[in-house]
Design a protein around this motif. Structure first.
Motif, PDB file in Angstrom:
ATOM      1  N   LEU A   1      44.231 -15.841  -7.673  1.00 19.55           N
ATOM      2  CA  LEU A   1      44.396 -16.998  -6.778  1.00 19.55           C
ATOM      3  C   LEU A   1      43.198 -17.910  -6.532  1.00 19.55           C
TER       4      LEU A   1
ATOM      5  N   PHE B   1      48.234 -14.247  -4.449  1.00 17.01           N
ATOM      6  CA  PHE B   1      49.038 -14.978  -3.606  1.00 17.01           C
ATOM      7  C   PHE B   1      48.275 -14.460  -2.237  1.00 17.01           C
ATOM      8  N   PRO B   2      48.255 -15.306  -1.266  1.00 14.24           N
ATOM      9  CA  PRO B   2      47.635 -14.796   0.000  1.00 14.24           C
ATOM     10  C   PRO B   2      48.350 -13.431   0.429  1.00 14.24           C
TER      11      PRO B   2
ATOM     12  N   LEU C   1      58.417 -20.199   4.569  1.00 17.27           N
ATOM     13  CA  LEU C   1      57.528 -20.969   4.974  1.00 17.27           C
ATOM     14  C   LEU C   1      57.166 -21.103   6.425  1.00 17.27           C
ATOM     15  N   HIS C   2      57.527 -22.082   7.081  1.00 19.14           N
ATOM     16  CA  HIS C   2      57.176 -22.319   8.435  1.00 19.14           C
ATOM     17  C   HIS C   2      58.104 -22.132   9.485  1.00 19.14           C
TER      18      HIS C   2
ATOM     19  N   LEU D   1      51.936 -21.994  -7.416  1.00 23.42           N
ATOM     20  CA  LEU D   1      53.083 -21.641  -6.680  1.00 23.42           C
ATOM     21  C   LEU D   1      54.322 -21.534  -7.626  1.00 23.42           C
TER      22      LEU D   1
ATOM     23  N   HIS E   1      55.985 -31.952   8.143  1.00 20.60           N
ATOM     24  CA  HIS E   1      55.137 -31.540   9.342  1.00 20.60           C
ATOM     25  C   HIS E   1      54.989 -32.365  10.777  1.00 20.60           C
TER      26      HIS E   1
ATOM     27  N   PHE F   1      47.383 -28.928   2.077  1.00 20.79           N
ATOM     28  CA  PHE F   1      48.776 -28.806   2.419  1.00 20.79           C
ATOM     29  C   PHE F   1      48.894 -28.963   4.006  1.00 20.79           C
ATOM     30  N   HIS F   2      47.935 -28.185   4.656  1.00 26.99           N
ATOM     31  CA  HIS F   2      48.255 -27.928   6.062  1.00 26.99           C
ATOM     32  C   HIS F   2      46.746 -28.243   7.145  1.00 26.99           C
TER      33      HIS F   2
ATOM     34  N   ASP G   1      45.717 -20.313   4.189  1.00 26.40           N
ATOM     35  CA  ASP G   1      46.805 -21.330   4.222  1.00 26.40           C
ATOM     36  C   ASP G   1      47.934 -20.523   5.207  1.00 26.40           C
ATOM     37  N   MET G   2      49.034 -21.526   5.625  1.00 23.07           N
ATOM     38  CA  MET G   2      49.846 -21.214   6.368  1.00 23.07           C
ATOM     39  C   MET G   2      49.529 -20.747   7.730  1.00 23.07           C
TER      40      MET G   2
END
Ligand SMILES: CC(=O)/C=C/C=C(C)/C=C/C1=C(C)CCCC1(C)C
Ligand SMILES: CC(/C=C/C=O)=C\C=C\C=O
Ligand SMILES: [Fe+2]
Length: 568
Positions: free
Chosen positions: A419, A480-481, A560-561, A405, A252, A369-370, A453-454
């Motif tokens: 989760l 999972f979210p 993902l992004h 994951l 990123h 992660f972020h 997340d994300m």
């Protein structure tokens, strides 16, 4: 509309499509006066396995073939099912009203294909990069997806096997190499020269200040230019500096109209190079280097990092790259990493201007992660920053998230609440030479379902004091979210958007041109549905209520992004 129906009809009759070896169907889009726009469905059976194609039948609600191999996928959410075509494009029918100011392309990257021949990948991050576009044009949405033509994907297609090291998978050595005492040395050379590493750029996609659009992963060779309109692969982004010897970088980078910042970890002498690249250039200049403080063998994993107006924040997590695990053929519980909480967790702060380290503090152990954003605060009012605030999606220092994951875990959801909890972790890093920094929960995690997340923010607030975080949260129980959330980190209020059975991807905020409020804009996400379908959703950035949606004629996997490319 005509194109949508045609595409749908094709998707619905997969059993017919299955009977031929390679089909490319083109149907004119009558509703569209632009002759360039066609609805295209491209299926390459030479590569896509029987199993994938069978899954396609399930997801498009056609008769299910009676096959043992399909049983697992029958129960599997489309979010974790490989795309069934190499590419597709067409117009989506919009329900609701797209704001007239929203003109441009949202491009999303992610691992959309998780098998080669009969081999199924193990981890979400292993899948081959699949780009999805939503082109907003005067209230209409032209969409499409396409697999990225990385060397790793092309080689897998050609040889019907894994040819490069992916996140969790390593190609099997040749049979006659087993007895060769030098093959191990060869593997080390191939790893450290980067030769055996993947270029499967499946993590993110960025639009550089000069307009070039690049897909990225954590290997530097996985920096690949694409055409955001056709989604065609243009070719490798060639860095015009000697820094590729360092194999890996943050997935990123931080991109503005004028520059790009990123971190290059050093696996040999544990530390990080902080580099900057001007828009229009291919050459990164090293602004500074920071040495790791922990006594561990490897640097902490840096998936992302943060910047303020004047500083770069370099995280040194206790989840560290492990050269030993990198060399192992079989995955270890933490893949290429190891968990070393006893060696400490740190955050370093570097001046953007001089490359000097202005703070280096020990903080409580963390797993992220972020990073969300960071900013400088002047607590004494004398015009100089005294503290840096940095927020991240923090997994309560629990590395189990990496294993959650795994595709098998994601695919075998039985409705249990499995989760692990996550929160917005807020670092306070004093700039007065203190040894320690703080890490606290910014907003009670229960309010966003203990998933976080994300994330995205209004990009105009990058590095500045800000108020709103958009991210994936949860409606429990879940594995999972499964919700979109807007968090007001000042008022500590949370809004949730959720529909039963959905898996939404990163909520991406696009500000309205000329807006004066931070949350004046829209949030874009692509949602995978329990019934095998998918749709793009547009939420109002302020009320967080739906303003429009557009259904895809088929189901898309989780992504993902993304990035936003405005129309000029
Ligand atoms: C998708 C995502 O978030 C992360 C992807 C990370 C990848 C593909 C990492 C790959 C690596 C190797 C292939 C070997 C070297 C280490 C490491 C960077 C983990
Ligand atoms: C999808 C994800 C974490 C979800 C857990 O709550 C992390 C993705 C990281 C790579 O970009
Ligand atoms: Fe990421």
């Amino acid at each position: 509309m005509a194109s949508l129906i045609t595409a749908k009809a094709i998707m619905m009759s997969h059993h017919h499509v299955l009977s031929s070896t390679r089909i490319t169907t083109l149907c004119s889009d009558k509703a569209n006066d632009n002759q360039q726009r066609k609805t295209k469905l491209h299926i390459s059976h030479r590569f896509f396995s029987r199993r994938t194609i069978s899954a396609a039948v399930i997801n498009s609600a056609s008769p299910v073939p009676k096959k043992e191999t399909v049983e697992d996928e029958r129960r599997c959410h489309v979010a974790w099912t490989s795309v069934q075509q190499e590419k597709w494009e067409g117009e989506l029918t919009v329900q609701g009203k797209i704001p007239t100011w929203l003109n441009g392309t949202y491009l999303r990257n992610g691992p959309g294909l998780w098998n080669i021949g009969d081999h199924d990948f193990r981890h979400l991050f292993d899948g081959y990069s699949t780009l999805v576009k939503l082109e907003f044009d005067d209230g209409r949405i032209f969409s499409g997806h396409r697999l990225l033509e990385s060397e790793a994907y092309k080689a897998a297609k050609k040889h019907k096997k894994l040819c490069y090291r992916e996140f969790s998978e390593t190609p099997k050595p040749l049979r006659n190499n087993f007895k060769n005492p030098f093959s191990g040395v060869g593997e080390i050379v191939k790893l450290f020269s980067g030769e055996s590493l993947t270029d499967n750029a499946n993590t993110g996609v960025i639009c550089l200040g000069d307009g070039r659009v690049m897909c990225l992963t954590e290997t530097q060779k996985g920096s690949i230019l694409v055409d955001h309109d056709t989604l065609e692969t243009i070719g490798k982004f060639k860095y015009d500096d000697g820094l590729c010897d360092h194999m890996i970088h943050s997935a990123h980078p931080i991109v503005t109209e004028t520059e790009m910042w990123t971190l290059i970890p050093d696996l040999v002498k544990p530390g990080y190079r902080v580099v900057r690249m001007e828009a229009g250039s291919n050459k990164r200049e090293v602004v500074g280097r920071v040495k790791c403080r922990s006594g561990s063998w490897g640097p902490g994993w840096v998936h992302s990092f943060a910047v303020t107006e004047n500083y770069v924040l370099i995280p040194e997590m206790p989840l560290r790259y492990s050269v030993r695990n990198l060399l192992r053929a079989e995955p270890t519980p933490l893949y290429k990493f190891e968990w070393c909480p006893n060696d400490g967790a740190f955050v370093h702060v570097m001046s953007k201007l001089t490359g000097e380290i202005v703070a280096s503090v020990e903080v409580p152990a963390y797993v992220t992660f972020h990073f969300i954003n960071a900013y400088e605060e002047d607590e004494t009012g004398d015009g100089k920053p005294t503290v840096i605030i940095a927020d991240c999606c923090e997994h309560n220092a629990d590395t189990r998230i990496l294993d959650m994951l795994r595709l098998h875990t994601l695919r075998s959801s039985h409705g249990d609440d499995v989760l692990p909890d996550a929160r917005i972790g807020r670092f306070r890093i004093p700039l007065d030479g203190s040894k320690y920094g703080k890490l606290e929960t910014a907003v009670e995690a229960e309010k966003h379902g203990r998933a976080m997340d994300m994330c995205s923010i209004n990009p105009l607030y990058l590095g500045l004091k800000y108020r709103y975080v958009y991210a994936c949260g949860a409606k429990r129980p879940c594995n999972f979210p499964n919700a979109l959330t807007k968090v007001d980190i000042v008022e500590k209020k949370v809004k949730i958007w959720h529909e039963h059975g959905i898996i939404p991807s990163e909520p991406f905020f696009v500000p309205r041109p000329g807006a004066t409020h931070e949350d004046d804009g829209v949030v874009i996400s692509i949602v995978s549905e329990e019934n095998g379908g998918s749709y793009a959703i547009l939420l109002d950035g302020s009320s967080f209520e739906e303003i429009a949606r557009a259904k895809f004629p088929y189901g898309l996997p989780y992504g993902l992004h993304g990035c936003w490319i405005p129309k000029h």
